[in-house]
Design a protein around this motif. Structure first.
Motif, short mmCIF file in Angstrom:
data_model
loop_
_atom_site.label_atom_id
_atom_site.label_comp_id
_atom_site.label_asym_id
_atom_site.label_seq_id
_atom_site.Cartn_x
_atom_site.Cartn_y
_atom_site.Cartn_z
N PHE A 16 0.86 -1.25 -0.04
CA PHE A 16 -0.08 0.03 0.03
C PHE A 16 0.99 1.18 0.00
O PHE A 16 1.87 1.28 0.88
N PHE A 17 0.71 1.90 -0.81
CA PHE A 17 1.60 3.18 -0.96
C PHE A 17 0.92 4.59 -0.92
O PHE A 17 -0.28 4.93 -1.27
N ASN A 18 1.40 5.60 0.01
CA ASN A 18 0.79 6.97 0.21
C ASN A 18 1.61 7.57 -0.59
O ASN A 18 2.78 7.52 -0.89
N ILE A 19 0.96 8.71 -1.42
CA ILE A 19 1.51 9.60 -2.14
C ILE A 19 1.84 10.84 -1.17
O ILE A 19 0.98 11.25 -0.74
N VAL A 20 3.21 11.16 -1.03
CA VAL A 20 3.57 12.20 -0.27
C VAL A 20 4.34 13.10 -0.62
O VAL A 20 5.31 12.92 -1.78
N VAL A 21 4.24 14.29 -0.16
CA VAL A 21 5.50 15.51 -0.49
C VAL A 21 6.35 15.43 0.61
O VAL A 21 6.19 15.41 1.89
N GLY A 30 9.97 7.51 5.78
CA GLY A 30 10.41 8.35 6.84
C GLY A 30 9.31 9.74 6.97
O GLY A 30 8.08 9.40 6.52
N ARG A 31 9.71 10.76 7.59
CA ARG A 31 9.02 12.31 7.57
C ARG A 31 8.75 12.63 6.34
O ARG A 31 9.41 12.13 5.19
N PHE A 32 7.59 13.16 6.22
CA PHE A 32 7.07 13.85 5.03
C PHE A 32 6.20 15.23 5.50
O PHE A 32 5.78 15.41 6.64
N ILE A 33 6.01 15.95 4.73
CA ILE A 33 5.61 17.29 4.60
C ILE A 33 4.10 17.01 4.55
O ILE A 33 3.33 17.56 5.43
N GLU A 34 3.45 16.44 3.65
CA GLU A 34 2.10 16.39 3.53
C GLU A 34 1.69 15.02 2.59
O GLU A 34 2.30 14.70 1.92
N ARG A 35 0.42 14.32 2.90
CA ARG A 35 0.05 13.25 2.30
C ARG A 35 -0.92 13.65 1.22
O ARG A 35 -2.04 14.30 1.80
N VAL A 36 -0.69 13.53 -0.03
CA VAL A 36 -1.64 14.11 -1.03
C VAL A 36 -2.52 12.98 -1.75
O VAL A 36 -3.09 13.34 -2.55
N GLU A 47 -13.00 -1.50 -3.21
CA GLU A 47 -11.97 -0.98 -2.79
C GLU A 47 -11.31 -0.01 -3.85
O GLU A 47 -11.28 -0.31 -5.04
N GLN A 48 -10.91 1.20 -3.50
CA GLN A 48 -10.59 2.12 -4.41
C GLN A 48 -8.97 2.06 -4.53
O GLN A 48 -8.26 2.11 -3.60
N PRO A 49 -8.70 2.00 -5.98
CA PRO A 49 -7.00 1.58 -6.00
C PRO A 49 -6.27 3.01 -6.03
O PRO A 49 -5.04 2.88 -5.90
N LEU A 50 -6.80 4.12 -6.61
CA LEU A 50 -6.20 5.60 -6.40
C LEU A 50 -6.81 6.60 -6.04
O LEU A 50 -7.97 6.81 -6.53
N ARG A 51 -6.35 7.40 -4.89
CA ARG A 51 -6.93 8.58 -4.93
C ARG A 51 -5.95 9.67 -4.89
O ARG A 51 -4.68 9.57 -4.43
N VAL A 52 -5.99 10.98 -5.62
CA VAL A 52 -5.11 11.95 -5.67
C VAL A 52 -5.89 13.27 -5.44
O VAL A 52 -6.79 13.42 -5.97
N ALA A 53 -5.23 14.15 -4.52
CA ALA A 53 -5.69 15.46 -4.41
C ALA A 53 -4.96 16.52 -5.47
O ALA A 53 -4.03 16.95 -5.06
N GLU A 72 4.05 10.60 -11.33
CA GLU A 72 3.91 11.26 -12.69
C GLU A 72 2.95 10.46 -13.46
O GLU A 72 1.78 11.07 -13.82
N ARG A 73 3.23 9.22 -13.78
CA ARG A 73 2.36 8.37 -14.34
C ARG A 73 0.80 7.96 -13.59
O ARG A 73 0.05 7.98 -14.20
N LEU A 74 1.10 7.85 -12.23
CA LEU A 74 -0.06 7.70 -11.49
C LEU A 74 -1.11 8.90 -11.71
O LEU A 74 -2.45 8.85 -11.79
N VAL A 75 -0.50 10.33 -11.56
CA VAL A 75 -1.60 11.35 -11.66
C VAL A 75 -2.10 11.35 -13.09
O VAL A 75 -3.09 11.94 -13.35
N THR A 76 -1.13 11.28 -13.98
CA THR A 76 -1.80 11.30 -15.47
C THR A 76 -3.00 10.11 -15.68
O THR A 76 -3.87 10.59 -16.15
N GLN A 77 -2.65 9.08 -15.20
CA GLN A 77 -3.67 7.90 -15.23
C GLN A 77 -4.92 8.33 -14.29
O GLN A 77 -5.90 8.26 -14.94
N ALA A 78 -5.00 9.19 -13.21
CA ALA A 78 -6.12 9.30 -12.56
C ALA A 78 -6.85 10.65 -13.11
O ALA A 78 -8.03 10.52 -13.04
N LYS A 79 -5.98 11.34 -13.90
CA LYS A 79 -6.73 12.64 -14.57
C LYS A 79 -7.57 12.09 -15.83
O LYS A 79 -8.34 12.73 -16.00
#
Length: 82
Positions: A16-21, A30-36, A47-53, A72-79
């Motif tokens: 399971f992967f979090n998309i983080v800044v 480790g530490r991150f600024i924001e989970r997006v 179940e939802q496979p992908l969610r992007v803010a 970048e590939r996941l974001v274009t796929q979600a768009k």
């Protein structure tokens, strides 16, 4: 440098992967600024496979953050799906 990348979570053989800044000098999980968002490659059923803010992605890229190739590939796929 600030990057938007995947941070792995989940159990063994159930990734399971979090998309983080995060700062590029910090550890992957480790530490991150924001989970997006998140990416679940083994999502089954309802179940939802992908969610992007998208608004937060635009905010951070506007401030100089770079996306990893996978994100970048996941974001274009979600768009395309939206």
């Amino acid at each position: 440098m600030v990057v938007i990348r995947l941070s792995r979570g989940g159990a063994k053989k159930r990734p399971f992967f979090n998309i983080v800044v995060a700062d590029s000098r910090l550890r992957r999980d480790g530490r991150f600024i924001e989970r997006v968002g998140f990416y679940n490659p083994v999502a089954a059923g309802a179940e939802q496979p992908l969610r992007v803010a998208f608004d937060r992605i635009e905010h951070w890229t506007g401030h100089g953050a770079r996306m990893s190739p996978t994100v970048e590939r996941l974001v274009t796929q979600a768009k395309a799906a939206a």
